[in-house]
Write a protein that holds these residues in place. Structure first.
Motif, short mmCIF file in Angstrom:
data_model
loop_
_atom_site.label_atom_id
_atom_site.label_comp_id
_atom_site.label_asym_id
_atom_site.label_seq_id
_atom_site.Cartn_x
_atom_site.Cartn_y
_atom_site.Cartn_z
N TYR A 296 13.59 2.01 35.38
CA TYR A 296 12.38 2.80 35.60
C TYR A 296 12.23 3.92 34.58
O TYR A 296 11.13 4.42 34.34
CB TYR A 296 12.32 3.35 37.03
CG TYR A 296 13.27 4.49 37.33
CD1 TYR A 296 12.88 5.80 37.12
CD2 TYR A 296 14.54 4.24 37.82
CE1 TYR A 296 13.75 6.85 37.39
CE2 TYR A 296 15.41 5.28 38.09
CZ TYR A 296 15.01 6.58 37.88
OH TYR A 296 15.87 7.62 38.14
N LYS A 297 13.32 4.30 33.94
CA LYS A 297 13.26 5.34 32.91
C LYS A 297 12.77 4.80 31.57
O LYS A 297 12.50 5.57 30.66
CB LYS A 297 14.64 5.98 32.73
CG LYS A 297 15.08 6.77 33.95
CD LYS A 297 16.44 7.37 33.75
CE LYS A 297 16.88 8.15 34.98
NZ LYS A 297 18.23 8.69 34.82
N LEU A 298 12.64 3.49 31.47
CA LEU A 298 12.20 2.88 30.22
C LEU A 298 10.68 2.77 30.10
O LEU A 298 10.18 2.42 29.05
CB LEU A 298 12.81 1.48 30.08
CG LEU A 298 14.34 1.39 30.09
CD1 LEU A 298 14.77 -0.08 30.00
CD2 LEU A 298 14.95 2.20 28.96
N VAL A 299 9.97 3.06 31.19
CA VAL A 299 8.51 2.96 31.18
C VAL A 299 7.90 4.32 31.50
O VAL A 299 8.49 5.12 32.23
CB VAL A 299 8.01 1.89 32.17
CG1 VAL A 299 8.50 0.50 31.79
CG2 VAL A 299 8.40 2.21 33.59
N PRO A 300 6.72 4.59 30.96
CA PRO A 300 6.08 5.88 31.24
C PRO A 300 5.85 6.08 32.73
O PRO A 300 5.36 5.19 33.42
CB PRO A 300 4.74 5.79 30.50
CG PRO A 300 4.95 4.73 29.46
CD PRO A 300 5.95 3.77 30.04
N ASP A 301 6.22 7.24 33.22
CA ASP A 301 6.04 7.62 34.63
C ASP A 301 6.64 6.59 35.59
O ASP A 301 6.12 6.38 36.69
CB ASP A 301 4.56 7.84 34.97
CG ASP A 301 3.92 8.93 34.14
OD1 ASP A 301 4.56 9.98 33.95
OD2 ASP A 301 2.78 8.72 33.66
N GLY A 302 7.74 5.97 35.18
CA GLY A 302 8.33 4.88 35.95
C GLY A 302 8.65 5.23 37.38
O GLY A 302 8.33 4.46 38.30
N HIS A 303 9.25 6.38 37.61
CA HIS A 303 9.64 6.77 38.97
C HIS A 303 8.43 6.84 39.88
O HIS A 303 8.38 6.21 40.95
CB HIS A 303 10.39 8.11 38.93
CG HIS A 303 10.99 8.50 40.23
ND1 HIS A 303 10.32 9.29 41.13
CD2 HIS A 303 12.18 8.20 40.79
CE1 HIS A 303 11.08 9.48 42.19
NE2 HIS A 303 12.22 8.82 42.00
N ALA A 304 7.42 7.58 39.47
CA ALA A 304 6.21 7.75 40.28
C ALA A 304 5.47 6.42 40.45
O ALA A 304 4.97 6.11 41.55
CB ALA A 304 5.29 8.78 39.65
N ARG A 305 5.41 5.64 39.41
CA ARG A 305 4.70 4.35 39.48
C ARG A 305 5.39 3.41 40.45
O ARG A 305 4.71 2.70 41.21
CB ARG A 305 4.62 3.72 38.09
CG ARG A 305 3.67 4.46 37.16
CD ARG A 305 3.76 3.93 35.74
NE ARG A 305 3.28 2.56 35.64
CZ ARG A 305 3.47 1.80 34.56
NH1 ARG A 305 4.13 2.27 33.51
NH2 ARG A 305 3.00 0.57 34.54
N ILE A 306 6.70 3.39 40.45
CA ILE A 306 7.42 2.48 41.35
C ILE A 306 7.26 2.93 42.80
O ILE A 306 7.05 2.12 43.69
CB ILE A 306 8.90 2.36 40.95
CG1 ILE A 306 8.98 1.58 39.63
CG2 ILE A 306 9.71 1.67 42.04
CD1 ILE A 306 10.33 1.55 38.99
N LEU A 307 7.32 4.23 43.05
CA LEU A 307 7.11 4.71 44.42
C LEU A 307 5.73 4.32 44.91
O LEU A 307 5.57 3.87 46.06
CB LEU A 307 7.32 6.22 44.49
CG LEU A 307 8.75 6.71 44.25
CD1 LEU A 307 8.79 8.24 44.32
CD2 LEU A 307 9.72 6.09 45.24
N LYS A 308 4.72 4.47 44.06
CA LYS A 308 3.35 4.11 44.43
C LYS A 308 3.23 2.60 44.64
O LYS A 308 2.59 2.13 45.59
CB LYS A 308 2.37 4.58 43.37
CG LYS A 308 0.93 4.33 43.75
CD LYS A 308 0.00 4.99 42.77
CE LYS A 308 -1.35 4.76 43.09
NZ LYS A 308 -2.41 4.67 43.36
#
Length: 117
Positions: free
Chosen positions: A92-104
């Motif tokens: 998830y750290k390899l994509v922009p805003d990965g953490h927030a995007r995955i939670l959504k």
């Protein structure tokens, strides 16, 4: 094993990890975008795959899911698994805003963490 052999092996592994991570960054972005924007039956498998790469203890991965997706999607999943194996960074750290995007994405697909007791 000599110091020179150990040094060569460490450099080789570092190079392999770098290449795996670079390829996975692109593959993970494609998978996450598909899970964010798609709605086919395959996309549900992609969403659960992403959840498993984010929190594998809570969302275990059924490897047979790889059989339920198109070849290109499965190839991206395998690319991501290779990067996880070399473990230089969470996907998830390899994509922009990965953490927030995955939670959504998890919220969108109804993927929920268990309630704590």
């Amino acid at each position: 094993m000599s110091f020179a052999e150990i040094d060569r092996q460490e450099r080789e592994w570092a190079d392999r990890a770098r290449k795996a991570q670079a390829a996975a960054a692109q593959a993970y972005e494609r998978l996450l975008s598909l899970a964010e924007n798609g709605d086919s039956g395959q996309v549900r498998s992609v969403a659960y795959f992403i959840a498993a790469t984010f929190d594998g203890q809570t969302f275990p991965l059924d490897l047979f899911e790889l059989r339920t997706v198109d070849v290109s999607i499965g190839d991206d999943m395998l690319c991501c698994l290779d990067a996880l194996r070399w473990g230089k960074a969470d996907l998830y750290k390899l994509v922009p805003d990965g953490h927030a995007r995955i939670l959504k994405m998890c919220e969108t697909w109804g993927i929920k963490w268990p309630e704590s007791a």
